[in-house]
Scaffold this motif. Structure first.
Motif, PDB file in Angstrom:
ATOM      1  N   GLN A   1       0.828  -1.204   0.000  1.00  0.00           N
ATOM      2  CA  GLN A   1       0.000   0.000   0.000  1.00  0.00           C
ATOM      3  C   GLN A   1       0.863   1.256   0.000  1.00  0.00           C
ATOM      4  OE1 GLN A   1      -3.431  -0.240  -0.322  1.00  0.00           O
ATOM      5  NE2 GLN A   1      -3.165   1.942  -0.830  1.00  0.00           N
ATOM      6  N   ALA A   2       1.999   1.214   0.708  1.00  0.00           N
ATOM      7  CA  ALA A   2       2.915   2.358   0.696  1.00  0.00           C
ATOM      8  C   ALA A   2       3.470   2.598  -0.697  1.00  0.00           C
ATOM      9  CB  ALA A   2       4.053   2.140   1.696  1.00  0.00           C
ATOM     10  N   LEU A   3       3.768   1.518  -1.426  1.00  0.00           N
ATOM     11  CA  LEU A   3       4.237   1.670  -2.806  1.00  0.00           C
ATOM     12  C   LEU A   3       3.165   2.312  -3.675  1.00  0.00           C
ATOM     13  CD1 LEU A   3       6.058  -1.753  -3.328  1.00  0.00           C
ATOM     14  CD2 LEU A   3       7.118   0.463  -2.882  1.00  0.00           C
ATOM     15  N   ILE A   4       1.916   1.904  -3.451  1.00  0.00           N
ATOM     16  CA  ILE A   4       0.805   2.466  -4.227  1.00  0.00           C
ATOM     17  C   ILE A   4       0.577   3.926  -3.859  1.00  0.00           C
ATOM     18  CG2 ILE A   4      -1.679   2.307  -4.656  1.00  0.00           C
ATOM     19  CD1 ILE A   4      -1.419  -0.731  -4.154  1.00  0.00           C
ATOM     20  N   ASP A   5       0.511   4.219  -2.574  1.00  0.00           N
ATOM     21  CA  ASP A   5       0.195   5.577  -2.115  1.00  0.00           C
ATOM     22  C   ASP A   5       1.265   6.583  -2.521  1.00  0.00           C
ATOM     23  OD1 ASP A   5      -2.084   4.561  -0.959  1.00  0.00           O
ATOM     24  OD2 ASP A   5      -1.261   4.518   1.084  1.00  0.00           O
ATOM     25  N   THR A   6       2.516   6.170  -2.484  1.00  0.00           N
ATOM     26  CA  THR A   6       3.603   7.095  -2.798  1.00  0.00           C
ATOM     27  C   THR A   6       3.931   7.129  -4.280  1.00  0.00           C
ATOM     28  OG1 THR A   6       5.275   5.379  -2.398  1.00  0.00           O
ATOM     29  CG2 THR A   6       4.645   6.765  -0.519  1.00  0.00           C
ATOM     30  N   ARG A   7       3.319   6.232  -5.041  1.00  0.00           N
ATOM     31  CA  ARG A   7       3.607   6.118  -6.476  1.00  0.00           C
ATOM     32  C   ARG A   7       5.112   5.911  -6.697  1.00  0.00           C
ATOM     33  NH1 ARG A   7       0.354  10.697  -6.223  1.00  0.00           N
ATOM     34  NH2 ARG A   7      -1.828  10.361  -6.807  1.00  0.00           N
ATOM     35  N   ALA A   8       5.701   5.116  -5.871  1.00  0.00           N
ATOM     36  CA  ALA A   8       7.133   4.840  -5.988  1.00  0.00           C
ATOM     37  C   ALA A   8       7.437   4.347  -7.400  1.00  0.00           C
ATOM     38  CB  ALA A   8       7.554   3.795  -4.958  1.00  0.00           C
ATOM     39  N   PRO A   9       8.383   4.968  -8.091  1.00  0.00           N
ATOM     40  CA  PRO A   9       8.634   4.588  -9.485  1.00  0.00           C
ATOM     41  C   PRO A   9       9.341   3.252  -9.612  1.00  0.00           C
ATOM     42  CG  PRO A   9      10.144   6.315  -8.800  1.00  0.00           C
ATOM     43  CD  PRO A   9       9.187   6.124  -7.671  1.00  0.00           C
ATOM     44  N   ASN A  10       8.773   2.383 -10.387  1.00  0.00           N
ATOM     45  CA  ASN A  10       9.395   1.113 -10.775  1.00  0.00           C
ATOM     46  C   ASN A  10       9.994   0.341  -9.607  1.00  0.00           C
ATOM     47  OD1 ASN A  10       9.005   1.542 -13.673  1.00  0.00           O
ATOM     48  ND2 ASN A  10      10.541   3.154 -13.467  1.00  0.00           N
ATOM     49  N   PRO A  11       9.148  -0.090  -8.648  1.00  0.00           N
ATOM     50  CA  PRO A  11       9.678  -0.834  -7.502  1.00  0.00           C
ATOM     51  C   PRO A  11      10.258  -2.193  -7.912  1.00  0.00           C
ATOM     52  CG  PRO A  11       7.477   0.019  -7.044  1.00  0.00           C
ATOM     53  CD  PRO A  11       7.706   0.166  -8.518  1.00  0.00           C
ATOM     54  N   VAL A  12      11.400  -2.508  -7.328  1.00  0.00           N
ATOM     55  CA  VAL A  12      12.064  -3.798  -7.527  1.00  0.00           C
ATOM     56  C   VAL A  12      12.441  -4.325  -6.154  1.00  0.00           C
ATOM     57  CG1 VAL A  12      13.992  -5.029  -8.590  1.00  0.00           C
ATOM     58  CG2 VAL A  12      13.002  -3.013  -9.732  1.00  0.00           C
ATOM     59  N   LEU A  13      11.884  -5.468  -5.757  1.00  0.00           N
ATOM     60  CA  LEU A  13      12.225  -6.081  -4.474  1.00  0.00           C
ATOM     61  C   LEU A  13      13.250  -7.176  -4.706  1.00  0.00           C
ATOM     62  CD1 LEU A  13       9.218  -4.871  -3.903  1.00  0.00           C
ATOM     63  CD2 LEU A  13       9.420  -6.268  -1.852  1.00  0.00           C
TER      64      LEU A  13
END
Length: 530
Positions: free
Chosen positions: A408-420
């Protein structure tokens, strides 16, 4: 443990922090500091660099007596040089650092004032003994243009399970950095199936943990990779004891908090980390024993690294055997504790830190968001003949609330191109991070690359194709091969290559590419290219 013992550890910890900080920042030393004129190879454990910034990096070595004798309990002076060239004709910085007996005669040099986005060479000398030459680099200035980042992710190098040919081949990959995501050592004793053995006992205190690290650090291939480029580091459980959670461990070994504190100190002694990681913990059970590994660093405008610690702050595993902690499979529907919102894999302080960092990145958004953590992120559900779902309570499946909050944090912040990036499970996994894992058709939020082990065995590789079929957010899985992953980032594209050795039981093993994948920036969709 009694409160007075916690207080004693806390006091010792404060002294340790002061010693480590002053030693790491030392540039010149008084003549009274003991030196040695012996010509023995005091640098038999190699050199390393890590914790890179745009203007600095940490250099590391640890002095050890090759004859097996003990140094006197006095500090030793270690000279160091940093140069623009491998021949050390253009020296840019030099100084001396104390190798303190309280820190196992390890030396940490925290360099600042270097030029951004530059490669450097470094070496150490103590008396007549000189180290090999190491190579390191600074990262580009945050926000500045960066056209390429090439890194590897690796984990799980149990000594007894095989040789480190993977590290030897990694030296040819022309990397900017290594992300090591846990299980640098293993605490086990010998078994009948060992490929190679060591003669040191099970680690429980400072001397025995130092002995175990010395075994691992003696490997020439591992030393060679440490000397190639800076490392970004986090740990998992085996650096202390299998499946521990916070200050609890399966069966609660006697005096476990003191054992964990010793293991943490020895980890610092053997890694290129800043002295600031030896921070005082919050009040309560962790007072005086925290080691703050979670951190973030930028690589120009190309990538932000968010390095997590999923082991130190976690809630005890849910529905473990006799509620004593430890990892095991649990039936998801029968374990109500899995759904407890008060449980966390990161600790709520670290969760808030991560969310705040992702939000702050909006001011200067990177092109890629790298989340470096220890284990497979996406759900791994296994179904029995009755249709019941089993999950591992020691992975993210055991902490679904934390996973949901991170997504949800990735969605809310619109983090660009997340890679785990992850490790731990001794197998390669490639997949998509879903907005809602309960809905297979939900949007992709990012991608996941979980790497196989450097040498540690996988006990059930034949089951992986079925697991991929049962968990469609994964597009690839393999547990038969050992090795590492290589990620290359450019502004518009990511490529990921899974590199595996031919035979981990052979020190001269060859290497090959198991599979390759590609992602276009702006689209959380992986395509297999090989």
């Amino acid at each position: 443990m009694r409160s007075s013992q916690y207080l004693e550890i806390s006091m010792q910890r404060r002294d340790l922090i002061k010693l480590a900080a002053s030693a790491a920042l030392a540039q010149s030393l008084p003549r009274s500091l003991q030196a040695t004129s012996r010509a023995d190879n005091l640098f038999a454990l190699g050199v390393a660099s890590g914790s890179p910034l745009h203007d600095g990096v940490v250099l590391w070595t640890r002095l050890i007596d090759p004859q097996g004798r003990q140094f006197e309990q006095k500090p030793l002076a270690v000279a160091w040089e940093v140069a623009d060239d491998e021949g050390f004709r253009r020296i840019v910085q030099k100084g001396s650092a104390p190798a303190l007996p309280e820190l196992g005669h390890a030396a940490h040099v925290e360099l600042r004032g270097l030029q951004p986005d530059r490669w450097y060479f470094y070496r150490f000398q103590c008396g007549n003994s000189r180290s090999v030459t190491g190579r390191t680099r600074t990262f580009p200035l945050p926000g500045s243009a960066a056209s390429k980042l090439r890194l590897s992710y690796a984990s799980c190098q149990r000594w007894e399970h095989g040789y480190y040919a993977a590290w030897r081949h990694m030296q040819d990959e022309q990397l900017d950095a290594v992300c090591f995501v846990g299980d640098y050592i293993y605490e086990y004793t010998r078994s009948k199936k060992d490929i190679r053995s060591h003669d040191v006992g099970k680690p429980v205190d400072l001397p025995s943990y130092r002995d175990r690290y010395a075994v691992y650090k003696s490997d020439a291939d591992l030393q060679g990779m440490h000397a190639q480029c800076p490392w970004l580091l986090t740990w998992d459980d085996h650096e202390v004891i299998n499946d521990y959670a916070g200050l609890q461990a399966p069966g609660l070994p006697a005096d476990f908090p003191a054992q964990r504190a010793a293991a943490y100190q020895v980890y610092y002694e053997h890694m290129p980390l800043r002295a600031s990681v030896l921070t005082q913990g919050p009040t309560g059970m962790r007072a005086g024993a925290e080691m703050r590994l979670y951190d973030r660093v930028s690589f120009g405008d190309l990538a932000d690294f968010h390095i997590l610690d999923t082991r130190q702050y976690r809630t005890l595993q849910a529905c473990s055997v006799d509620d004593k902690g430890g990892g095991n499979g649990v039936k998801r529907d029968a374990c109500s504790a899995l759904r407890d919102p008060q449980r966390s894999m990161l600790g709520f302080e670290q969760e808030a830190w991560l969310a705040a960092g992702l939000k702050a990145a909006r001011q200067r958004p990177p092109k890629w968001t790298l989340i470096v953590q220890e284990t497979r992120f996406g759900p791994m559900r296994s179904y029995n003949k009755k249709g019941e779902t089993s999950v591992s309570n020691d992975t993210w499946d055991g902490y679904p609330g934390t996973r949901t909050r991170l997504v949800q944090a990735l969605i809310d912040t619109r983090a660009p191109n997340p890679v785990l990036l992850g490790g731990d499970v001794h197998s390669n996994w490639v997949g998509h991070v879903k907005a809602d894992y309960e809905q297979p058709d939900s949007a992709n939020v990012g991608i996941e690359l979980t790497g196989t082990s450097i040498s540690s065995n996988n006990n059930s590789p034949a089951n992986i194709p079925r697991h991929v079929e049962e968990n469609p957010h994964f597009i690839f899985g393999d547990g038969y091969r050992r090795g590492y992953g290589v990620v290359e980032l450019r502004p518009g594209r990511l490529t990921a290559t899974l590199r595996v050795v031919s035979d981990v039981t052979q020190p001269d093993s060859g290497i090959e590419t198991l599979a390759s994948f590609e992602q276009e920036a702006g689209r959380a969709l992986l395509q297999r290219t090989r």
